[in-house]
Design a protein around this motif. Structure first.
Motif, mmCIF file in Angstrom:
data_model
loop_
_atom_site.group_PDB
_atom_site.id
_atom_site.type_symbol
_atom_site.label_atom_id
_atom_site.label_comp_id
_atom_site.label_asym_id
_atom_site.label_seq_id
_atom_site.Cartn_x
_atom_site.Cartn_y
_atom_site.Cartn_z
ATOM 1 N N ALA A 1 0.606 -1.293 -0.141
ATOM 2 C CA ALA A 1 0.156 0.190 0.419
ATOM 3 C C ALA A 1 0.891 1.420 -0.437
ATOM 4 O O ALA A 1 1.135 2.231 -0.463
ATOM 5 C CB ALA A 1 -0.547 -0.200 1.031
ATOM 6 N N THR A 2 1.789 1.220 0.649
ATOM 7 C CA THR A 2 2.840 2.687 0.937
ATOM 8 C C THR A 2 3.898 2.798 -0.678
ATOM 9 O O THR A 2 3.529 3.799 -0.732
ATOM 10 C CB THR A 2 3.943 3.100 2.057
ATOM 11 O OG1 THR A 2 2.806 2.200 3.083
ATOM 12 C CG2 THR A 2 4.969 3.561 1.850
ATOM 13 N N ARG B 1 -4.860 0.644 10.275
ATOM 14 C CA ARG B 1 -3.057 -0.086 9.643
ATOM 15 C C ARG B 1 -3.651 0.717 8.353
ATOM 16 O O ARG B 1 -2.580 1.307 7.505
ATOM 17 C CB ARG B 1 -3.820 -0.869 8.519
ATOM 18 C CG ARG B 1 -3.509 -1.832 9.895
ATOM 19 C CD ARG B 1 -4.045 -3.586 9.132
ATOM 20 N NE ARG B 1 -2.993 -4.177 8.685
ATOM 21 C CZ ARG B 1 -2.288 -5.421 9.014
ATOM 22 N NH1 ARG B 1 -3.033 -5.974 9.701
ATOM 23 N NH2 ARG B 1 -0.804 -5.127 8.352
ATOM 24 N N SER B 2 -4.805 1.566 7.637
ATOM 25 C CA SER B 2 -4.734 2.623 6.604
ATOM 26 C C SER B 2 -3.535 4.302 6.951
ATOM 27 O O SER B 2 -3.155 4.673 6.267
ATOM 28 C CB SER B 2 -6.405 2.748 5.939
ATOM 29 O OG SER B 2 -6.223 3.645 4.514
ATOM 30 N N ARG B 3 -4.575 4.554 8.117
ATOM 31 C CA ARG B 3 -3.389 5.751 8.604
ATOM 32 C C ARG B 3 -2.985 5.451 9.095
ATOM 33 O O ARG B 3 -1.470 6.454 8.896
ATOM 34 C CB ARG B 3 -4.833 6.163 10.159
ATOM 35 C CG ARG B 3 -6.087 6.085 9.803
ATOM 36 C CD ARG B 3 -6.399 6.400 10.470
ATOM 37 N NE ARG B 3 -6.559 8.087 11.697
ATOM 38 C CZ ARG B 3 -6.803 8.526 12.865
ATOM 39 N NH1 ARG B 3 -7.539 7.441 13.357
ATOM 40 N NH2 ARG B 3 -6.239 9.699 13.365
ATOM 41 N N VAL C 1 -0.634 3.785 6.696
ATOM 42 C CA VAL C 1 -0.048 3.981 5.350
ATOM 43 C C VAL C 1 -0.023 5.588 4.893
ATOM 44 O O VAL C 1 1.094 5.828 4.920
ATOM 45 C CB VAL C 1 -0.621 3.180 4.598
ATOM 46 C CG1 VAL C 1 -0.508 3.649 3.479
ATOM 47 C CG2 VAL C 1 -0.200 1.592 4.693
ATOM 48 N N MET C 2 -0.731 6.331 5.572
ATOM 49 C CA MET C 2 -1.012 7.276 5.441
ATOM 50 C C MET C 2 0.287 8.513 6.219
ATOM 51 O O MET C 2 0.920 9.165 5.045
ATOM 52 C CB MET C 2 -2.463 8.058 5.108
ATOM 53 C CG MET C 2 -3.336 7.833 4.702
ATOM 54 S SD MET C 2 -5.210 8.923 5.102
ATOM 55 C CE MET C 2 -5.891 7.434 4.410
ATOM 56 N N GLU C 3 0.591 8.124 7.123
ATOM 57 C CA GLU C 3 1.313 8.770 8.191
ATOM 58 C C GLU C 3 2.770 8.725 7.370
ATOM 59 O O GLU C 3 3.397 9.028 7.792
ATOM 60 C CB GLU C 3 0.947 8.102 9.192
ATOM 61 C CG GLU C 3 -0.293 8.905 10.029
ATOM 62 C CD GLU C 3 -0.485 8.345 11.174
ATOM 63 O OE1 GLU C 3 0.667 7.492 11.804
ATOM 64 O OE2 GLU C 3 -1.707 8.586 11.437
ATOM 65 N N ARG C 4 2.739 6.847 7.008
ATOM 66 C CA ARG C 4 4.205 6.534 6.115
ATOM 67 C C ARG C 4 4.631 7.403 5.748
ATOM 68 O O ARG C 4 6.099 7.564 4.619
ATOM 69 C CB ARG C 4 4.508 5.183 6.310
ATOM 70 C CG ARG C 4 4.587 4.467 7.630
ATOM 71 C CD ARG C 4 5.296 2.736 7.106
ATOM 72 N NE ARG C 4 3.599 2.387 6.681
ATOM 73 C CZ ARG C 4 3.030 2.118 7.539
ATOM 74 N NH1 ARG C 4 2.673 1.821 8.223
ATOM 75 N NH2 ARG C 4 1.933 0.878 6.717
ATOM 76 N N TYR D 1 -6.523 13.023 5.665
ATOM 77 C CA TYR D 1 -5.097 12.737 5.882
ATOM 78 C C TYR D 1 -4.619 13.765 4.502
ATOM 79 O O TYR D 1 -5.218 13.398 3.087
ATOM 80 C CB TYR D 1 -4.357 11.929 6.165
ATOM 81 C CG TYR D 1 -4.580 11.156 7.298
ATOM 82 C CD1 TYR D 1 -2.793 11.473 8.059
ATOM 83 C CD2 TYR D 1 -5.508 10.609 7.727
ATOM 84 C CE1 TYR D 1 -2.951 11.452 9.318
ATOM 85 C CE2 TYR D 1 -4.977 10.448 8.856
ATOM 86 C CZ TYR D 1 -4.486 10.529 9.650
ATOM 87 O OH TYR D 1 -4.276 9.467 11.616
ATOM 88 N N GLU D 2 -3.762 14.717 4.033
ATOM 89 C CA GLU D 2 -3.440 15.287 2.829
ATOM 90 C C GLU D 2 -2.058 15.225 3.310
ATOM 91 O O GLU D 2 -1.306 15.445 4.315
ATOM 92 C CB GLU D 2 -3.773 16.805 2.556
ATOM 93 C CG GLU D 2 -3.555 17.830 3.893
ATOM 94 C CD GLU D 2 -4.335 18.953 3.457
ATOM 95 O OE1 GLU D 2 -3.565 19.838 3.416
ATOM 96 O OE2 GLU D 2 -5.547 19.382 2.531
#
Length: 110
Positions: free
Chosen positions: A41-42, A71-73, A75-78, A105-106
């Motif tokens: 995903a990342t 888990r998706s959050r 990915v966004m943070e990574r 997230y942006e």
């Protein structure tokens, strides 16, 4: 769509131009459960972010998920995305945890 080295389908990634802001796009991805936890995903999302900023010249990319989807959050943070808001959506048939809301997230070009 994405496939692993053996040709097995992993899932899909997309970058959709924001209908309200032509300098922005929404990042999305859905992976098969067997593909979770391997960095796909990342990795796929990072390719799309590079394309968004370097090729398309976008000024902002955003993504959203359920607040409970840690888990998706992650990915966004990574990816370097930052949490910008939480909101409560209205769903006809809500999923478990929907009462905790949706998060957005942006990221902008560095």
């Amino acid at each position: 769509m994405g496939y692993d080295a053996d040709g097995d389908w992993l899932g899909w990634w997309c970058l959709a131009v924001d209908e309200t802001d032509e300098a922005a796009a929404e990042l999305g991805y859905r992976l098969r459960r067997t593909a979770w936890g391997h960095g796909y995903a990342t990795e796929g999302s990072r390719v799309l972010l590079d394309h968004a900023f370097e090729t398309l010249g976008l000024q902002r990319v955003w993504a959203q998920t359920m607040a409970v989807n840690t888990r998706s959050r992650g990915v966004m943070e990574r990816l370097g995305m930052r949490h910008v808001r939480t909101y409560q959506g209205e769903w006809e048939d809500p999923l478990p945890g929907a009462w905790r809301g949706e998060v957005v997230y942006e990221i902008t070009p560095s």
